[in-house]
Design an enzyme around this catalytic site. Structure first.
Site, PDB file in Angstrom:
ATOM      1  N   GLU A 186      -5.919   2.767  -2.292  1.00  0.00           N
ATOM      2  CA  GLU A 186      -6.527   1.272  -2.062  1.00  0.00           C
ATOM      3  C   GLU A 186      -6.372   0.950  -3.353  1.00  0.00           C
ATOM      4  OE1 GLU A 186      -6.172  -0.823  -0.123  1.00  0.00           O
ATOM      5  OE2 GLU A 186      -6.817  -0.774   1.332  1.00  0.00           O
ATOM      6  N   CYS A 230     -12.671  -6.622   6.556  1.00  0.00           N
ATOM      7  CA  CYS A 230     -12.519  -5.969   5.275  1.00  0.00           C
ATOM      8  C   CYS A 230     -11.241  -6.635   5.631  1.00  0.00           C
ATOM      9  CB  CYS A 230     -12.151  -4.721   4.818  1.00  0.00           C
ATOM     10  SG  CYS A 230     -13.369  -3.593   4.485  1.00  0.00           S
ATOM     11  N   GLU A 255     -10.830 -10.025  13.915  1.00  0.00           N
ATOM     12  CA  GLU A 255     -11.586  -8.555  13.943  1.00  0.00           C
ATOM     13  C   GLU A 255     -12.334  -8.844  15.061  1.00  0.00           C
ATOM     14  OE1 GLU A 255     -11.878  -6.663  11.145  1.00  0.00           O
ATOM     15  OE2 GLU A 255     -10.287  -7.238   9.565  1.00  0.00           O
ATOM     16  N   HIS A 269      -7.679  -9.855   3.784  1.00  0.00           N
ATOM     17  CA  HIS A 269      -6.917 -10.449   2.099  1.00  0.00           C
ATOM     18  C   HIS A 269      -6.691 -11.413   2.585  1.00  0.00           C
ATOM     19  CE1 HIS A 269      -5.294  -6.208   3.079  1.00  0.00           C
ATOM     20  NE2 HIS A 269      -5.792  -5.612   1.498  1.00  0.00           N
ATOM     21  N   HIS A 308      -4.679  -5.872  -6.504  1.00  0.00           N
ATOM     22  CA  HIS A 308      -4.760  -7.146  -5.168  1.00  0.00           C
ATOM     23  C   HIS A 308      -6.613  -7.416  -4.905  1.00  0.00           C
ATOM     24  CE1 HIS A 308      -4.276  -3.275  -2.573  1.00  0.00           C
ATOM     25  NE2 HIS A 308      -4.904  -4.625  -1.826  1.00  0.00           N
ATOM     26  N   TRP A 335     -14.763   2.525  -0.153  1.00  0.00           N
ATOM     27  CA  TRP A 335     -15.264   1.063  -0.995  1.00  0.00           C
ATOM     28  C   TRP A 335     -16.873   0.991  -0.613  1.00  0.00           C
ATOM     29  CZ3 TRP A 335     -11.087   2.138   2.613  1.00  0.00           C
ATOM     30  CH2 TRP A 335     -11.557   0.954   4.290  1.00  0.00           C
ATOM     31  N   HIS A 391       1.046  -0.838   0.251  1.00  0.00           N
ATOM     32  CA  HIS A 391       0.113  -0.246  -0.220  1.00  0.00           C
ATOM     33  C   HIS A 391       1.153   1.448   0.587  1.00  0.00           C
ATOM     34  CE1 HIS A 391      -2.793  -2.934   1.888  1.00  0.00           C
ATOM     35  NE2 HIS A 391      -3.802  -2.652   0.969  1.00  0.00           N
ATOM     36  N   TYR A 415     -12.554  -1.818  -6.978  1.00  0.00           N
ATOM     37  CA  TYR A 415     -12.340   0.128  -6.465  1.00  0.00           C
ATOM     38  C   TYR A 415     -11.527   0.258  -6.680  1.00  0.00           C
ATOM     39  CZ  TYR A 415     -11.423  -0.430  -2.144  1.00  0.00           C
ATOM     40  OH  TYR A 415     -10.026  -0.909  -0.615  1.00  0.00           O
ATOM     41  N   GLU A 439      -8.060  -2.425  -5.150  1.00  0.00           N
ATOM     42  CA  GLU A 439      -8.298  -3.774  -4.725  1.00  0.00           C
ATOM     43  C   GLU A 439      -9.724  -4.476  -5.884  1.00  0.00           C
ATOM     44  OE1 GLU A 439      -7.716  -3.930   0.213  1.00  0.00           O
ATOM     45  OE2 GLU A 439      -9.390  -3.403  -0.730  1.00  0.00           O
TER      46      GLU A 439
END
Length: 204
Positions: free
Chosen positions: A123, A76, A96, A78, A41, A170, A34, A113, A125
């Protein structure tokens, strides 16, 4: 004292790089991916609902590199290289928010986005969107989450789309797409996993 499942540490976590068609083209350390020229990604977003149809909003921890302290959707993250997206959703919900979902279903398989912070951090993604249903209360992990609250879905979408509630970019793009699926989130039709980007359908 609340304990959270072990999470891959930031210095050894990699993200999956993809091309415009959603095909995996490599990996990169999350700690360096980032910046002002963030490559596209693979990621995901998840909206958590309870039995009353309320959505769980979270505020990003203030030490987050991107959009710190901003309200956003429930979770959110990855996927790790080789990790199925549904498994990544479950992993991040646990880490989280201390949540184990009753169900996790794909809603927006091809959402993507690009957003730029005031300091130039980007960002970028390919970010399929999921709906999760839970029957327990969240236990936010302060390493990731600065706050959490339940809101009725319509109240949230009305406030988000009129600007009364400031949310992440997003989330701001996802909300109109989700509301177009119908007013009752419990009745949204799940998408076919075969329509996911190729990198999310096969080992990376």
């Amino acid at each position: 004292m609340i304990t959270y499942p072990r999470q891959v540490t930031t210095h050894d976590e990699h993200v999956v790089l993809v091309n415009a068609e959603g095909e995996a083209i490599g990996t990169a350390p999350k700690t360096v991916v980032h910046g002002v020229d963030t490559p596209l990604h693979l990621a995901f977003s998840c909206y958590v609902f309870d039995g009353d149809g309320r959505v769980l909003l979270t505020r990003r921890a203030t030490h987050k590199r991107t959009w710190p302290g901003v309200w956003t959707n429930s979770c959110c993250g990855h996927p790790l290289p080789g990790e199925p997206l549904v498994d990544a959703v479950a992993r991040r919900l646990s880490y989280e928010l201390g949540l184990a979902a009753d169900s996790v279903e794909l809603m927006l398989p091809r959402f993507a986005y690009r957003a730029v912070m005031e300091d130039g951090t980007v960002e970028h993604e390919m970010c399929p969107v999921f709906r999760a249903i839970v029957s327990s209360e969240p236990r936010p992990n302060p390493e990731e989450v600065g706050g959490a609250r339940w809101m009725p879905w319509k109240e949230f979408t009305d406030d988000a789309m009129t600007g009364l509630l400031a949310i992440s970019p997003w989330c701001g793009e996802q909300v109109p797409l989700l509301t177009a699926m119908g007013p009752d989130p419990s009745l949204w039709a799940a998408a076919d996993p075969a329509t996911l980007p190729p990198a999310a359908r096969s080992p990376h």
